[in-house]
Design a protein around this motif. Structure first.
Motif, short mmCIF file in Angstrom:
data_model
loop_
_atom_site.label_atom_id
_atom_site.label_comp_id
_atom_site.label_asym_id
_atom_site.label_seq_id
_atom_site.Cartn_x
_atom_site.Cartn_y
_atom_site.Cartn_z
N LEU A 48 -10.64 -2.57 -1.62
CA LEU A 48 -9.53 -1.65 -1.77
C LEU A 48 -9.25 -1.06 -0.40
N THR A 49 -8.01 -1.18 0.07
CA THR A 49 -7.62 -0.63 1.36
C THR A 49 -6.97 0.73 1.12
N VAL A 50 -7.52 1.76 1.77
CA VAL A 50 -7.04 3.13 1.61
C VAL A 50 -6.72 3.69 2.98
N SER A 51 -5.59 4.39 3.11
CA SER A 51 -5.28 5.07 4.36
C SER A 51 -5.33 6.58 4.12
N LYS A 73 -3.91 7.38 0.34
CA LYS A 73 -3.13 6.50 -0.51
C LYS A 73 -3.69 5.10 -0.41
N GLY A 74 -3.67 4.45 -1.55
CA GLY A 74 -4.15 3.08 -1.60
C GLY A 74 -3.07 2.15 -1.08
N ILE A 167 -4.12 7.58 -6.32
CA ILE A 167 -5.18 7.71 -5.34
C ILE A 167 -5.17 9.18 -4.91
N SER A 168 -6.30 9.76 -4.65
CA SER A 168 -6.45 11.22 -4.57
C SER A 168 -5.67 11.90 -3.45
#
Length: 175
Positions: A48-51, A73-74, A167-168
């Protein structure tokens, strides 16, 4: 009821009409079990790529003191499946040309979807991200790698969603 020892399955969906992104055909299942189809999962990698962005929110009613908010955000979720099949497998000889067709012709139109199920890995609404075949003359096996990616969706609130889940957003107090 889902069996824990069920064979992994790859589902191929195609648009009923060209350009239709909401209406898809009945999925075509490809069971990835050596006894059933001659194709089996060798290895699998999920990510999972999250920034993360740090944003300062100023409140004019609070003397312009800002709160630091980390917004995550994913970007996408990815699965890479390494498969092995026997050259004489009928399913393998149908699947590889179908995947090559998706990659070369249909991918620009986005008229397809992929789903993949294997115990702890569930992918819905995926797209082909990579495809690679490796064959040797030493044996009758064909190994190939299939990358499936699910891009993130923007919700109406501006929160990035993956598979319909936000995404949190994490509020932090500024020091």
């Amino acid at each position: 009821m889902i069996k824990l020892n069920a064979a992994p399955v790859l589902l191929l969906y195609f648009a009923k009409k060209a350009g239709s992104r909401n209406s898809f055909t009945t999925p075509i299942p490809v069971y990835l079990d050596e006894k059933l189809t001659g194709i089996y999962v060798d290895t699998e990698k999920y990510g999972l790529t999250v920034s993360t962005d740090a944003v300062v929110n100023y409140d004019p009613n609070n003397g312009n003191k800002g709160n630091l908010v980390l917004q995550q955000k994913g970007e996408s979720q990815q699965t890479v499946i390494n498969l092995i099949g026997r050259r004489d497998s009928i399913i393998l000889n149908m699947l590889l040309p179908a995947l090559q067709s998706i990659y070369s012709k249909i991918i620009a139109k986005k008229d397809y979807r992929l789903a993949y199920f294997n115990k702890n890995t569930l992918i819905f609404n995926g797209r082909l991200a990579s495809f690679e075949i490796n064959q040797t003359r030493q044996n009758d096996l064909v190994s190939f790698s299939l990358g499936i990616e699910v891009p993130a969706e923007e919700s109406e609130q501006g929160v990035t969603m993956i598979e319909g889940k936000p995404i949190s957003k994490i509020p932090l107090k500024a020091a």
